[in-house]
Design an enzyme around this catalytic site. Structure first.
Site, PDB file in Angstrom:
ATOM      1  N   GLU A   9      -0.837  -9.224  -0.398  1.00  0.00           N
ATOM      2  CA  GLU A   9      -2.267  -9.447  -0.123  1.00  0.00           C
ATOM      3  C   GLU A   9      -3.077  -9.494  -1.414  1.00  0.00           C
ATOM      4  O   GLU A   9      -3.987 -10.311  -1.557  1.00  0.00           O
ATOM      5  CB  GLU A   9      -2.783  -8.333   0.801  1.00  0.00           C
ATOM      6  CG  GLU A   9      -2.125  -8.398   2.173  1.00  0.00           C
ATOM      7  CD  GLU A   9      -2.491  -7.220   3.069  1.00  0.00           C
ATOM      8  OE1 GLU A   9      -2.162  -6.075   2.709  1.00  0.00           O
ATOM      9  OE2 GLU A   9      -3.112  -7.439   4.113  1.00  0.00           O
ATOM     10  N   GLU A  43       4.525  -4.912   7.183  1.00  0.00           N
ATOM     11  CA  GLU A  43       3.838  -3.764   7.777  1.00  0.00           C
ATOM     12  C   GLU A  43       4.336  -3.430   9.177  1.00  0.00           C
ATOM     13  O   GLU A  43       4.388  -2.262   9.568  1.00  0.00           O
ATOM     14  CB  GLU A  43       2.323  -4.024   7.834  1.00  0.00           C
ATOM     15  CG  GLU A  43       1.611  -3.956   6.500  1.00  0.00           C
ATOM     16  CD  GLU A  43       1.569  -5.275   5.742  1.00  0.00           C
ATOM     17  OE1 GLU A  43       2.328  -6.205   6.088  1.00  0.00           O
ATOM     18  OE2 GLU A  43       0.769  -5.367   4.794  1.00  0.00           O
ATOM     19  N   GLY A  93       0.493  -4.893   0.986  1.00  0.00           N
ATOM     20  CA  GLY A  93      -0.700  -4.949   0.139  1.00  0.00           C
ATOM     21  C   GLY A  93      -0.440  -5.675  -1.182  1.00  0.00           C
ATOM     22  O   GLY A  93      -1.362  -6.249  -1.769  1.00  0.00           O
ATOM     23  N   ALA A 111       0.858  -1.172   0.000  1.00  0.00           N
ATOM     24  CA  ALA A 111       0.000   0.000   0.000  1.00  0.00           C
ATOM     25  C   ALA A 111       0.898   1.227   0.000  1.00  0.00           C
ATOM     26  O   ALA A 111       2.064   1.158   0.399  1.00  0.00           O
ATOM     27  CB  ALA A 111      -0.894  -0.020   1.229  1.00  0.00           C
TER      28      ALA A 111
END
Ligand code: HXC
Length: 257
Positions: free
Chosen positions: A111, A131, A108, A65
């Protein structure tokens, strides 16, 4: 539709979505999310699409992200906008999806790859949920999908230390189904996509639905669910074609109905 952060190409009955935001190693900002989800949903609605490949660049599938976009946000910003909830719609796509991962698939990015049905890794692929090093935790399903894919031991190791794993470890752990030399990744991914796209589309959707159900329910309920779908495939023209072609010793030509 015209997109700024992705490219979308059709290849017969399969389609290719390429994350193309190289300045930030395909960091998944809100625009990328919106474009990927919009494109995937449009392809999903199109009955001419039998399989969708999602890929990035040689260097990065996606490095996570967008940290710079998230940095100033507070709890209320995240909560009220339900930050990243649109990614759930990508996971809801009924058409089979393939992640073709080269380079970094972090946070992300990992993911998003795990939301796809088949995960193909180049030998250069690197996976992780780093993260924690940023003072946060996975937020697009990583703690759940990684744990279901590779088990608690490795999921905890990755999520608590932030270390990454290479393609070999990811394959041993069961995160990826195949490792492909980086130079051949896209060709191979499209070949797999064309293979899937040549199958009966409704039957492929049911197979996807049935496998995904294994993550949602008990064995007894999952088998019951499978049985209902198994009976339902006998309502398709493609079941007749597939079994007739076998008895006539010829390849089937599915009508995707
Ligand atoms: C924003 C990013 C980024 C990211 C890389 N960049 N990752 N920008 N968000 N996630 C930018 C860098 O700032 C840099 O821009 C450019 O991309 C190139 O990256 P470099 O770091 O210079 O490249 P390199 O040295 O090769 O290192 C690659 C890397 C490193 C190991 C992948 O970039 C990295 O560690 N990135 C962050 C990985 C990460 O922590 N991901 C998890 C994010 S949190 P400039 O402009 O400086 O040149 C997350 C949470 C999900 O995903 C759930 C939230 C709800």
């Amino acid at each position: 539709a015209s997109y700024e952060t992705i490219r979308v190409e059709r290849k017969g009955r399969s389609a290719l979505i390429t994350l193309d935001h190289p300045k930030a190693l395909n960091a998944l900002n809100l625009q990328v999310m919106d474009e990927v989800v919009t494109a995937a949903e449009a392809l999903d609605r199109d009955q001419g699409t039998g399989c969708i490949v999602l890929t990035g660049s040689d260097r990065a599938f996606a490095a996570g992200a967008d940290i710079k976009e998230m940095r100033p946000q507070g709890y209320m910003d995240m909560y009220l906008s339900d930050w990243f909830s649109a990614w759930d719609r990508f996971a809801q796509v009924r058409t089979p999806t393939i992640a073709a991962v080269a380079g970094h698939a972090l946070g992300g990015g990992c993911e998003l790859a795990m939301m796809c049905d088949i995960l193909l890794a180049a030998d250069t692929a690197v996976f992780g949920q780093p993260e924690i090093r940023l003072g946060v935790i996975p937020g697009i399903g990583g703690s759940q999908r990684l744990t279901r894919a590779i088990g608690k031991a490795k999921a905890m190791d990755l999520c608590l230390t932030g270390r990454t794993m290479d393609a070999d470890e990811a394959e041993r752990a069961g995160l990826v189904s195949r490792i492909i030399p980086a130079a051949d990744l896209l060709t191979e991914a499209v070949t797999v996509a064309e293979t899937v796209a040549a199958m009966s589309a409704p039957v492929a959707m049911m197979a996807k639905e049935a496998v995904n159900r294994a993550f949602e329910t008990t064995l007894t309920e999952g088998i019951r669910f499978e049985r209902r779908l198994f009976h339902a495939v006998f309502a398709t023209a493609d079941q007749k074609e597939g079994m007739t072609a076998f008895t006539e010793k010829r390849p089937p030509v599915f009508t995707h109905r």
